[in-house]
Scaffold this motif. Structure first.
Motif, PDB file in Angstrom:
ATOM      1  N   GLY A  20       0.808  -1.211   0.000  1.00 28.25           N
ATOM      2  CA  GLY A  20       0.000   0.000   0.000  1.00 28.25           C
ATOM      3  C   GLY A  20       0.838   1.255   0.000  1.00 28.25           C
ATOM      4  N   GLY A  21       0.191   2.355   0.372  1.00 26.94           N
ATOM      5  CA  GLY A  21       0.899   3.629   0.373  1.00 26.94           C
ATOM      6  C   GLY A  21       0.152   4.689   1.158  1.00 26.94           C
ATOM      7  N   LEU A  22       0.792   5.827   1.297  1.00 29.00           N
ATOM      8  CA  LEU A  22       0.226   6.985   1.972  1.00 29.00           C
ATOM      9  C   LEU A  22       0.135   8.101   0.933  1.00 29.00           C
ATOM     10  CD1 LEU A  22      -0.672   7.919   4.805  1.00 29.00           C
ATOM     11  CD2 LEU A  22       1.598   8.910   5.059  1.00 29.00           C
ATOM     12  N   ILE A  23      -1.098   8.585   0.703  1.00 24.25           N
ATOM     13  CA  ILE A  23      -1.352   9.542  -0.367  1.00 24.25           C
ATOM     14  C   ILE A  23      -1.873  10.849   0.213  1.00 24.25           C
ATOM     15  CG2 ILE A  23      -2.664   9.986  -2.473  1.00 24.25           C
ATOM     16  CD1 ILE A  23      -2.893   6.921  -2.790  1.00 24.25           C
ATOM     17  N   TYR A  24      -1.281  11.964  -0.206  1.00 27.87           N
ATOM     18  CA  TYR A  24      -1.759  13.302   0.139  1.00 27.87           C
ATOM     19  C   TYR A  24      -2.563  13.781  -1.065  1.00 27.87           C
ATOM     20  CZ  TYR A  24       1.514  13.643   4.078  1.00 27.87           C
ATOM     21  OH  TYR A  24       2.181  13.455   5.265  1.00 27.87           O
ATOM     22  N   LYS A  54      -9.416  15.911  -2.240  1.00 26.50           N
ATOM     23  CA  LYS A  54     -10.841  15.649  -1.996  1.00 26.50           C
ATOM     24  C   LYS A  54     -11.027  14.549  -0.954  1.00 26.50           C
ATOM     25  CE  LYS A  54     -11.964  16.930  -6.726  1.00 26.50           C
ATOM     26  NZ  LYS A  54     -12.363  16.434  -8.044  1.00 26.50           N
ATOM     27  N   PRO A  55     -12.076  14.656  -0.134  1.00 23.58           N
ATOM     28  CA  PRO A  55     -12.296  13.636   0.905  1.00 23.58           C
ATOM     29  C   PRO A  55     -12.719  12.295   0.310  1.00 23.58           C
ATOM     30  CG  PRO A  55     -14.132  15.173   0.852  1.00 23.58           C
ATOM     31  CD  PRO A  55     -13.106  15.697  -0.110  1.00 23.58           C
ATOM     32  N   VAL A  56     -12.322  11.222   0.995  1.00 20.84           N
ATOM     33  CA  VAL A  56     -12.743   9.858   0.649  1.00 20.84           C
ATOM     34  C   VAL A  56     -13.181   9.177   1.941  1.00 20.84           C
ATOM     35  CG1 VAL A  56     -11.258   9.647  -1.381  1.00 20.84           C
ATOM     36  CG2 VAL A  56     -10.389   8.965   0.852  1.00 20.84           C
ATOM     37  N   GLU A  57     -13.885   8.046   1.810  1.00 17.85           N
ATOM     38  CA  GLU A  57     -14.387   7.345   2.986  1.00 17.85           C
ATOM     39  C   GLU A  57     -13.576   6.088   3.260  1.00 17.85           C
ATOM     40  OE1 GLU A  57     -18.561   6.599   3.287  1.00 17.85           O
ATOM     41  OE2 GLU A  57     -19.057   8.493   2.313  1.00 17.85           O
ATOM     42  N   VAL A  58     -13.347   5.823   4.540  1.00 15.45           N
ATOM     43  CA  VAL A  58     -12.663   4.607   4.954  1.00 15.45           C
ATOM     44  C   VAL A  58     -13.490   3.409   4.500  1.00 15.45           C
ATOM     45  CG1 VAL A  58     -11.915   3.237   6.944  1.00 15.45           C
ATOM     46  CG2 VAL A  58     -11.564   5.712   6.928  1.00 15.45           C
ATOM     47  N   GLY A  59     -12.816   2.407   3.943  1.00 15.73           N
ATOM     48  CA  GLY A  59     -13.484   1.202   3.472  1.00 15.73           C
ATOM     49  C   GLY A  59     -13.885   1.257   2.003  1.00 15.73           C
ATOM     50  N   VAL A 116      -9.412   2.018   0.833  1.00 10.85           N
ATOM     51  CA  VAL A 116      -9.036   3.087   1.764  1.00 10.85           C
ATOM     52  C   VAL A 116      -9.033   2.510   3.174  1.00 10.85           C
ATOM     53  CG1 VAL A 116      -9.688   5.334   2.690  1.00 10.85           C
ATOM     54  CG2 VAL A 116     -10.000   4.856   0.251  1.00 10.85           C
ATOM     55  N   ARG A 117      -7.879   2.551   3.823  1.00 11.59           N
ATOM     56  CA  ARG A 117      -7.737   1.993   5.165  1.00 11.59           C
ATOM     57  C   ARG A 117      -7.919   3.046   6.259  1.00 11.59           C
ATOM     58  NH1 ARG A 117      -8.160  -3.260   4.994  1.00 11.59           N
ATOM     59  NH2 ARG A 117      -6.740  -3.547   6.712  1.00 11.59           N
ATOM     60  N   ASN A 118      -7.433   4.272   6.005  1.00  8.70           N
ATOM     61  CA  ASN A 118      -7.594   5.355   6.981  1.00  8.70           C
ATOM     62  C   ASN A 118      -7.479   6.690   6.273  1.00  8.70           C
ATOM     63  OD1 ASN A 118      -4.691   6.254   7.073  1.00  8.70           O
ATOM     64  ND2 ASN A 118      -4.442   4.155   7.790  1.00  8.70           N
ATOM     65  N   VAL A 119      -8.128   7.695   6.851  1.00  3.72           N
ATOM     66  CA  VAL A 119      -8.111   9.051   6.295  1.00  3.72           C
ATOM     67  C   VAL A 119      -7.960  10.022   7.460  1.00  3.72           C
ATOM     68  CG1 VAL A 119      -9.390  10.792   4.988  1.00  3.72           C
ATOM     69  CG2 VAL A 119      -9.701   8.380   4.448  1.00  3.72           C
ATOM     70  N   THR A 169      -4.381   9.899   3.112  1.00  3.76           N
ATOM     71  CA  THR A 169      -5.105   8.641   3.058  1.00  3.76           C
ATOM     72  C   THR A 169      -4.147   7.474   2.947  1.00  3.76           C
ATOM     73  OG1 THR A 169      -6.988   9.711   2.007  1.00  3.76           O
ATOM     74  CG2 THR A 169      -6.828   7.331   1.734  1.00  3.76           C
ATOM     75  N   GLY A 170      -4.344   6.477   3.802  1.00  2.31           N
ATOM     76  CA  GLY A 170      -3.594   5.227   3.716  1.00  2.31           C
ATOM     77  C   GLY A 170      -4.404   4.243   2.904  1.00  2.31           C
TER      78      GLY A 170
END
Length: 187
Positions: free
Chosen positions: A134-138, A141-146, A167-170, A183-184
């Motif tokens: 995975g990765g960490l993205i800056y 726009k908002p996204v939802e976990v899951g 999406v694992r975490n925001v 976002t992870g």
């Protein structure tokens, strides 16, 4: 003898020192490699804990996804205006990685796409670190976990398109107006 790099030492690093079975949170204030570490004096409710020289202790902390543990002993305590404690620099230590795969720092452009209620939403961002999973993205726009998204990643050797990820975490990034979301994702 371990080095400062092997120990992941940094000024201001928060560590837990266990003395006589009691854990205390202190900060690393400095060191002289292969000689000593300088820390705050442990305190309980604002009062300095008295520790005799040659008292053994265990130092433990997490840095860059690695748990570092070593045994030491108190060499000296100075408890006046600028109080500090000297510990023996560790002769050996134990490191345990918390992650299965190593993180690689990056600054790679990425395009995110997500389908919500039949509509495709796109966003641009930057991948700040990357692993095999995975990765960490800056991004903006908002996204939802899951939620599921597709990622187009531009690498130095070429592009990788349509990587399916979840999406694992925001979290909100208050330090950046250009990329207010972090976002992870897991591939």
């Amino acid at each position: 003898m371990p080095t400062q790099q092997e120990l992941f030492l940094a000024l201001g690093l928060k560590v837990t020192i266990t003395i006589r079975g009691e854990p205390y949170a202190v900060l690393i204030r400095g060191w002289n490699e292969n000689q000593y570490l300088i820390t705050d004096i442990p305190k309980i409710q604002g009062e300095a804990v008295r520790v005799a020289p040659q008292t053994s202790c265990i130092v433990r902390y997490v840095r860059e996804g690695v748990v570092v543990t070593f045994n030491s002993f108190v060499e000296f305590m100075y408890s006046h205006a600028n109080s500090f404690m000297l510990l023996e620099f560790p002769k050996n230590f134990e490191k345990v990685k918390l992650r299965k795969n190593e993180r690689i720092k990056s600054n790679l452009p990425v395009t995110l796409s997500q389908t919500v209620s039949g509509k495709v939403f796109e966003d641009k961002g930057v991948v700040r670190d990357l692993t095999m999973e995975g990765g960490l993205i800056y991004h903006t726009k908002p996204v939802e976990v899951g939620s599921k998204m597709h990622i187009n990643l531009i690498l130095p050797g070429g592009a990788i398109d349509n990587i399916e990820s979840s999406v694992r975490n925001v979290r909100h990034n208050p330090k950046s107006l250009q990329e207010p979301y972090v976002t992870g994702v897991r591939f």
